[in-house]
Design a protein around this motif. Structure first.
Motif, PDB file in Angstrom:
ATOM      1  N   LYS A  74      -1.169  -4.450   2.237  1.00  0.00           N
ATOM      2  CA  LYS A  74      -1.386  -3.723   0.947  1.00  0.00           C
ATOM      3  C   LYS A  74      -0.788  -4.292  -0.269  1.00  0.00           C
ATOM      4  CE  LYS A  74       1.252  -0.642   2.941  1.00  0.00           C
ATOM      5  NZ  LYS A  74       2.321   0.421   3.051  1.00  0.00           N
ATOM      6  N   ASP A  79       2.494  -8.120   3.875  1.00  0.00           N
ATOM      7  CA  ASP A  79       1.781  -6.591   3.901  1.00  0.00           C
ATOM      8  C   ASP A  79       0.495  -6.738   3.105  1.00  0.00           C
ATOM      9  OD1 ASP A  79       1.120  -4.039   3.733  1.00  0.00           O
ATOM     10  OD2 ASP A  79       3.032  -3.534   4.323  1.00  0.00           O
ATOM     11  N   ILE A 133       5.979  -1.354   0.969  1.00  0.00           N
ATOM     12  CA  ILE A 133       5.616  -2.417   1.949  1.00  0.00           C
ATOM     13  C   ILE A 133       6.663  -2.706   2.966  1.00  0.00           C
ATOM     14  CG2 ILE A 133       3.825  -3.542   0.363  1.00  0.00           C
ATOM     15  CD1 ILE A 133       5.708  -5.688  -0.233  1.00  0.00           C
ATOM     16  N   GLU A 134       6.254  -3.317   4.196  1.00  0.00           N
ATOM     17  CA  GLU A 134       7.163  -3.828   5.016  1.00  0.00           C
ATOM     18  C   GLU A 134       7.888  -5.123   4.639  1.00  0.00           C
ATOM     19  OE1 GLU A 134       5.749  -3.396   9.060  1.00  0.00           O
ATOM     20  OE2 GLU A 134       4.886  -1.532   8.692  1.00  0.00           O
TER      21      GLU A 134
END
Length: 160
Positions: free
Chosen positions: A145, A143, A138-139
């Protein structure tokens, strides 16, 4: 000795002036606390630096002094020892744990310990972290996700 002291003073000032939380950090900590999950900070940083970062980010109560330092284990990351020590300290199974990591060595340690690892691309390039085989990349903690996976955990918890 004097150069070490100067570095520590510089590091302390830098942390207090420049450290900002990863986007979504407090949203995730609220979720973790709301679900009553046990937690520990597992790091290869020296204890004084780790404790300064935890304090600066306002996470002292979150971790309740459960800080595992790599150099205080038989082997530091990328070996699994620090994460295995955290499991023992918290008295939890690897089957009921997950890890958030921003380094390849940390991801490798978590994978070697047999736990799902959420890799964060906040410090290192995606391609480098993917080589360490995280479960999810993930960023930041906002995120979608991540929240999709946590939503699935909520769903399973409610069905149980």
């Amino acid at each position: 000795m004097i150069s070490h002291l100067i570095f520590n003073l510089f590091f302390n000032r830098l942390v207090k002036e420049k450290v900002v939380p990863i986007k979504g950090l407090y949203k995730l900590t609220k979720w973790v606390e709301g679900h009553g999950l046990k937690r520990a900070d597992v790091t290869n940083s020296p204890r004084p630096n780790a404790e300064l970062m935890i304090s600066t980010l306002g996470l002292t109560d979150l971790f309740n002094h459960n800080v595992i330092i790599g150099d205080e284990c038989e082997h530091a990351k990328p070996a699994p020892n620090p994460y295995l020590k955290a499991l023992k300290l918290l008295n939890v199974s690897k089957d009921h744990a997950f890890i958030c990591e921003d380094s390849a060595s940390g991801i490798k340690a978590g994978v070697a310990a047999g736990m799902p690892v959420i890799g964060l691309t906040t410090r290192n390039p995606k391609h480098m972290l993917m080589k360490a085989n995280p479960t999810l990349l993930i960023e930041n903690y906002e995120d979608p996700k991540l929240w999709e996976v946590l939503g699935e955990l909520n769903k399973r918890e409610n069905e149980a």
